[in-house]
Motif scaffolding. Sequence first.
Motif, PDB file in Angstrom:
ATOM      1  N   PRO A 150     101.852  90.236 -34.397  1.00 32.69           N
ATOM      2  CA  PRO A 150     101.175  89.234 -35.244  1.00 32.69           C
ATOM      3  C   PRO A 150     100.205  89.891 -36.222  1.00 32.69           C
ATOM      4  CG  PRO A 150      99.990  89.415 -33.199  1.00 32.69           C
ATOM      5  CD  PRO A 150     101.074  90.478 -33.169  1.00 32.69           C
ATOM      6  N   LYS A 175     108.955  94.887 -36.073  1.00 34.01           N
ATOM      7  CA  LYS A 175     108.880  93.845 -37.109  1.00 34.01           C
ATOM      8  C   LYS A 175     107.443  93.336 -37.107  1.00 34.01           C
ATOM      9  CE  LYS A 175     108.877  89.940 -38.400  1.00 34.01           C
ATOM     10  NZ  LYS A 175     107.781  89.436 -39.262  1.00 34.01           N
ATOM     11  N   VAL A 216     116.094  89.861 -33.097  1.00 36.50           N
ATOM     12  CA  VAL A 216     116.146  89.430 -31.694  1.00 36.50           C
ATOM     13  C   VAL A 216     117.598  89.184 -31.268  1.00 36.50           C
ATOM     14  CG1 VAL A 216     115.501  87.558 -30.108  1.00 36.50           C
ATOM     15  CG2 VAL A 216     113.823  88.436 -31.751  1.00 36.50           C
ATOM     16  N   SER A 235     110.971  80.364 -29.792  1.00 36.30           N
ATOM     17  CA  SER A 235     112.188  80.684 -30.563  1.00 36.30           C
ATOM     18  C   SER A 235     112.769  82.024 -30.136  1.00 36.30           C
ATOM     19  CB  SER A 235     111.883  80.797 -32.061  1.00 36.30           C
ATOM     20  OG  SER A 235     111.371  79.613 -32.536  1.00 36.30           O
ATOM     21  N   PHE A 451      97.451  93.537 -19.009  1.00 36.84           N
ATOM     22  CA  PHE A 451      97.000  92.392 -19.806  1.00 36.84           C
ATOM     23  C   PHE A 451      98.183  91.471 -20.034  1.00 36.84           C
ATOM     24  CE2 PHE A 451      96.518  90.146 -23.791  1.00 36.84           C
ATOM     25  CZ  PHE A 451      95.228  89.644 -23.702  1.00 36.84           C
TER      26      PHE A 451
HETATM   27  P1  NAD Z   1     103.462  83.971 -35.115  1.00 37.69           P
HETATM   28  O1  NAD Z   1     104.117  83.535 -33.860  1.00 37.69           O
HETATM   29  O2  NAD Z   1     103.526  83.097 -36.298  1.00 37.69           O
HETATM   30  O3  NAD Z   1     104.090  85.355 -35.595  1.00 37.69           O
HETATM   31  C1  NAD Z   1     104.075  86.506 -34.768  1.00 37.69           C
HETATM   32  C2  NAD Z   1     105.205  87.416 -35.200  1.00 37.69           C
HETATM   33  O4  NAD Z   1     106.449  86.801 -34.858  1.00 37.69           O
HETATM   34  C3  NAD Z   1     105.277  87.685 -36.693  1.00 37.69           C
HETATM   35  O5  NAD Z   1     105.723  89.000 -36.915  1.00 37.69           O
HETATM   36  C4  NAD Z   1     106.324  86.690 -37.158  1.00 37.69           C
HETATM   37  O6  NAD Z   1     106.965  87.072 -38.345  1.00 37.69           O
HETATM   38  C5  NAD Z   1     107.277  86.714 -35.985  1.00 37.69           C
HETATM   39  N1  NAD Z   1     108.087  85.502 -35.823  1.00 37.69           N
HETATM   40  C6  NAD Z   1     107.727  84.218 -36.063  1.00 37.69           C
HETATM   41  N2  NAD Z   1     108.756  83.400 -35.792  1.00 37.69           N
HETATM   42  C7  NAD Z   1     109.771  84.175 -35.342  1.00 37.69           C
HETATM   43  C8  NAD Z   1     111.101  83.907 -34.899  1.00 37.69           C
HETATM   44  N3  NAD Z   1     111.591  82.668 -34.869  1.00 37.69           N
HETATM   45  N4  NAD Z   1     111.872  84.943 -34.507  1.00 37.69           N
HETATM   46  C9  NAD Z   1     111.383  86.193 -34.527  1.00 37.69           C
HETATM   47  N5  NAD Z   1     110.149  86.514 -34.956  1.00 37.69           N
HETATM   48  C10 NAD Z   1     109.346  85.512 -35.351  1.00 37.69           C
HETATM   49  O7  NAD Z   1     101.958  84.329 -34.744  1.00 37.69           O
HETATM   50  P2  NAD Z   1     100.802  84.761 -35.728  1.00 37.69           P
HETATM   51  O8  NAD Z   1     100.365  83.550 -36.484  1.00 37.69           O
HETATM   52  O9  NAD Z   1     101.183  85.993 -36.482  1.00 37.69           O
HETATM   53  O10 NAD Z   1      99.667  85.184 -34.678  1.00 37.69           O
HETATM   54  C11 NAD Z   1      98.809  84.265 -34.107  1.00 37.69           C
HETATM   55  C12 NAD Z   1      99.265  83.917 -32.702  1.00 37.69           C
HETATM   56  O11 NAD Z   1      99.429  85.101 -31.934  1.00 37.69           O
HETATM   57  C13 NAD Z   1      98.235  83.107 -31.960  1.00 37.69           C
HETATM   58  O12 NAD Z   1      98.848  82.053 -31.263  1.00 37.69           O
HETATM   59  C14 NAD Z   1      97.633  84.095 -30.972  1.00 37.69           C
HETATM   60  O13 NAD Z   1      97.065  83.536 -29.842  1.00 37.69           O
HETATM   61  C15 NAD Z   1      98.794  84.969 -30.678  1.00 37.69           C
HETATM   62  N6  NAD Z   1      98.326  86.276 -30.184  1.00 37.69           N
HETATM   63  C16 NAD Z   1      98.500  86.569 -28.863  1.00 37.69           C
HETATM   64  C17 NAD Z   1      98.038  87.772 -28.363  1.00 37.69           C
HETATM   65  C18 NAD Z   1      98.224  88.132 -26.920  1.00 37.69           C
HETATM   66  O14 NAD Z   1      98.171  89.310 -26.604  1.00 37.69           O
HETATM   67  N7  NAD Z   1      98.452  87.186 -26.027  1.00 37.69           N
HETATM   68  C19 NAD Z   1      97.419  88.684 -29.213  1.00 37.69           C
HETATM   69  C20 NAD Z   1      97.265  88.339 -30.555  1.00 37.69           C
HETATM   70  C21 NAD Z   1      97.736  87.131 -31.030  1.00 37.69           C
END
Ligand code: NAD
Length: 492
Positions: A150, A175, A216, A235, A451
Amino acid sequence: MKTYQLYIDGAWSDPRSGKWMETVNPYTGEAWARIPRAGNGDVDAAVEAAHNAFRQGEWPELNATRRGLRLREFAEILAANAERLAEIEVRDNGKLHVEVLNQCRYLAQWFHYYGGLADKIEGAVPPIDKTDVLNLTRHEPLGVCALITPWNSPLLLLAWKAAPALAAGNTIVVKPSEYTSASTLEFAALAGQAGFPRGVINVVTGLGPEVGDSLVRHASVRKVAFTGGEAGGASVNTAAAPGFKRVSLELGGKSANIVFEDADLDQAVNGAITGIFAASGQSCIAGSRLLLQESIHDAFLERLVSLAGEARIGDPMSPDTQVGPITTELQYRKILDYIGIAKSEGARLVLGGGSVPAPGGNGGLFVEPTIFADVSNDMRIAQEEVFGPVLSVLRFSDEEEAIAIANDVNYGLAAGVWTENMRRAIRVSERLEAGTVWVNTYRSTSYTTPFGGYKASGLGRENGMEAIREYLQTKSVWYYAGGDVANPYTRR
Ligand code: NAD
């Protein structure tokens, strides 16, 4: 404007898709670089390179000690480039430079730790219940791993995945988020300098539902490690299922930060602020539900509001700034929507509650540190992840009620407990449904300790010895030293 390329098979290339996107500096609101918007053809090339590098050539021939050494050499290169990487990352995601610099200096530890672990992945010799048999187990790499990250901590969360994946002997296709791809491409350039054989590390950039989904689904990808939101995680899990791929998911949170009346209240106020306003609340582990015991509620809230109200909002590169911009416009709108929802649900606004004009007249998007009191746990503002500087404050009367409120949520990523009573600390931490519990501290993570989430906060664990198992599969080998195979029609 700088133009980045894809990193595939040890070389830089323009996207086969022919498409590009701009990446924006959240502080200025201006585009500063062009990033490839890769497509299926790019994914095919990257996965094929990673697949070939896994199957043949230098990488599978390296023994585990030499593989570990390669990771540790990479650690030195990362450490030497921490300042440069931090500047690029701040330009891309707007997080405070003081925090990003610490993260970038810390990255090397993941490659030292897992580099050291590479030649300590030991199998077992089970005491088998059959005669004339030696049975042993080996832990073997999976193959091509897709690492999807992310925008909030791109390099740190990449290190959490790449170091154990590579230490285990896999190859990777990364990615990064479409909003913050630059630092990952710089990371790939440094990996090239570290002498990883071509194809071991590849980076494809672009949109999640396009290039991420295609990665994926690719038949040669054996494992997906994803950090992101719930929708993306669902997804990815669905797309990986038909291929029976291993999946680990680090998702969102709605973590409870619980302050008991016997806490050191000065420390707890700082801990509550760290929990929610660090990184402008754009943190998966944000302590976005503050649970205050009835007897200290009003006095604590007053101190909290006063301290949070003094936060200096501004340029993330300035060491004096405490609250920086919101990384994306989408996120900015989502935060403001949730502030509206909280108001309409009847929560009492006690600090902030709106956007702030960008300091210096820039085009960045800023939200004030915002606190809602009198939140009840059934409100959406108490149940849903905002991912911004918005704190919900809830009251509780005793330990039992605090635990019940803390656990009454779909998420289970983290929790904080503030108390000077060690027995209470032990009791409460045991009963909280969260993958991480901090007692008298908040927001600490390390390469040495697992974690991950309970419930809807994810699957699997990152960091520590446990994480390497996510990138390995176990083979059981039977050596028969007996005579004839007695009856070929029965199972031995
Ligand atoms: P996001 O889910 O929109 O995107 C994360 C990544 O996934 C990006 O690279 C995006 O391009 C990709 N992605 C999105 N849809 C996809 C799909 N259908 N198939 C494959 N890849 C896909 O998240 P974001 O907005 O970038 O980040 C914020 C979120 O991440 C928040 O919900 C946050 O809590 C979470 N987060 C979790 C942790 C953890 O360790 N638990 C750490 C940081 C952020």
